[in-house]
Write a protein that holds these residues in place. Structure first.
Motif, PDB file in Angstrom:
ATOM      1  N   GLN A 125      10.805  -3.412   3.730  1.00 48.48           N
ATOM      2  CA  GLN A 125       9.878  -4.483   4.138  1.00 48.48           C
ATOM      3  C   GLN A 125       8.886  -3.946   5.159  1.00 48.48           C
ATOM      4  N   ALA A 126       9.400  -3.199   6.131  1.00 51.86           N
ATOM      5  CA  ALA A 126       8.507  -2.629   7.150  1.00 51.86           C
ATOM      6  C   ALA A 126       7.501  -1.687   6.493  1.00 51.86           C
ATOM      7  N   ASP A 127       7.970  -0.908   5.523  1.00 53.67           N
ATOM      8  CA  ASP A 127       7.079   0.015   4.811  1.00 53.67           C
ATOM      9  C   ASP A 127       6.018  -0.762   4.033  1.00 53.67           C
ATOM     10  N   LEU A 128       6.428  -1.830   3.364  1.00 55.36           N
ATOM     11  CA  LEU A 128       5.484  -2.651   2.590  1.00 55.36           C
ATOM     12  C   LEU A 128       4.461  -3.325   3.503  1.00 55.36           C
ATOM     13  N   ILE A 129       4.895  -3.785   4.675  1.00 55.81           N
ATOM     14  CA  ILE A 129       3.966  -4.423   5.620  1.00 55.81           C
ATOM     15  C   ILE A 129       2.923  -3.409   6.081  1.00 55.81           C
ATOM     16  N   SER A 130       3.359  -2.201   6.382  1.00 53.08           N
ATOM     17  CA  SER A 130       2.401  -1.182   6.827  1.00 53.08           C
ATOM     18  C   SER A 130       1.444  -0.810   5.694  1.00 53.08           C
ATOM     19  N   ARG A 131       1.896  -0.736   4.460  1.00 52.05           N
ATOM     20  CA  ARG A 131       1.021  -0.421   3.319  1.00 52.05           C
ATOM     21  C   ARG A 131      -0.019  -1.527   3.100  1.00 52.05           C
TER      22      ARG A 131
END
Length: 152
Positions: free
Chosen positions: A140-146
Motif C-alpha cells: 500500500q505504501a509503495d502504491l501510494i508513492s507511485r
C-alpha cells in the motif's frame, strides 16, 4: 453488730491519696474486697512478694444439673449408634460432593483438551494474517508513492 470487722487482706497502696479507705460492711462479704491505703506517690511500690497475697475468687465447681454417674451400657450404645449414623450420613454427603466434583473436573479436562488444538490453530492463523498484513501495508505504501509520482 457495731463492732468493726478486722481484715486479714493486704492493703492496696494507691499513689496520690492521703488516707486509708476501708471497705464497707456491705462489700466486705465478698472475698475480693480489701482495705485500700492511699499514700504519697513518692513511696515505692510494694515488692513482688506482696503480689502473692492478691485476693482471688474461690473457684466453685460448676455442674449443669444432676448427672447420673451410672449410665447403662444400652443407653451409651444407643447414643454411640446415633452418633455414628449421623457421621455416616455426613460422610456419604461428602462422598457425593466429591464424586460430583470429580465428574466436573473430568468434563473440564475434556473441554480443555478439545479447545487446546483449536486455540493452537487460531494462533497459527493469526501469525499468518500478521505476516500478510505487513506485506499488504508495504505494498500500500509503495502504491501510494507511485500514485503520487504519476500525479506529478
Amino acid at each position: 453488730m457495731s463492732a468493726k470487722k478486722t481484715s486479714n487482706n493486704p492493703k492496696i497502696v494507691i499513689p496520690g491519696g492521703q488516707k486509708a479507705v476501708k471497705a464497707s460492711d456491705a462489700l466486705a462479704e465478698h472475698g475480693y474486697v480489701m482495705d485500700v491505703d492511699h499514700s504519697d506517690h513518692k513511696e515505692k511500690r510494694k515488692e513482688s512478694s506482696s503480689l502473692q497475697n492478691t485476693p482471688t475468687k474461690a473457684s466453685a465447681k460448676k455442674q449443669k444439673g444432676e448427672v447420673n454417674p451410672e449410665i447403662s451400657n444400652s443407653a451409651l450404645l444407643e447414643t454411640l449408634v446415633a452418633r455414628f449414623d449421623l457421621q455416616d450420613g455426613k460422610l456419604n454427603s461428602i462422598e457425593q460432593k466429591i464424586t460430583e466434583n470429580s465428574l466436573m473436573i473430568v468434563n473440564l479436562t475434556k473441554a480443555v483438551e478439545f479447545n487446546a488444538p483449536e486455540i493452537k490453530d487460531c494462533k497459527t492463523r493469526i501469525n499468518l494474517f500478521d505476516k500478510q498484513l505487513t506485506s499488504v501495508l508495504t505494498s500500500q505504501a509503495d502504491l501510494i508513492s507511485r500514485t503520487s509520482e504519476l500525479e506529478r
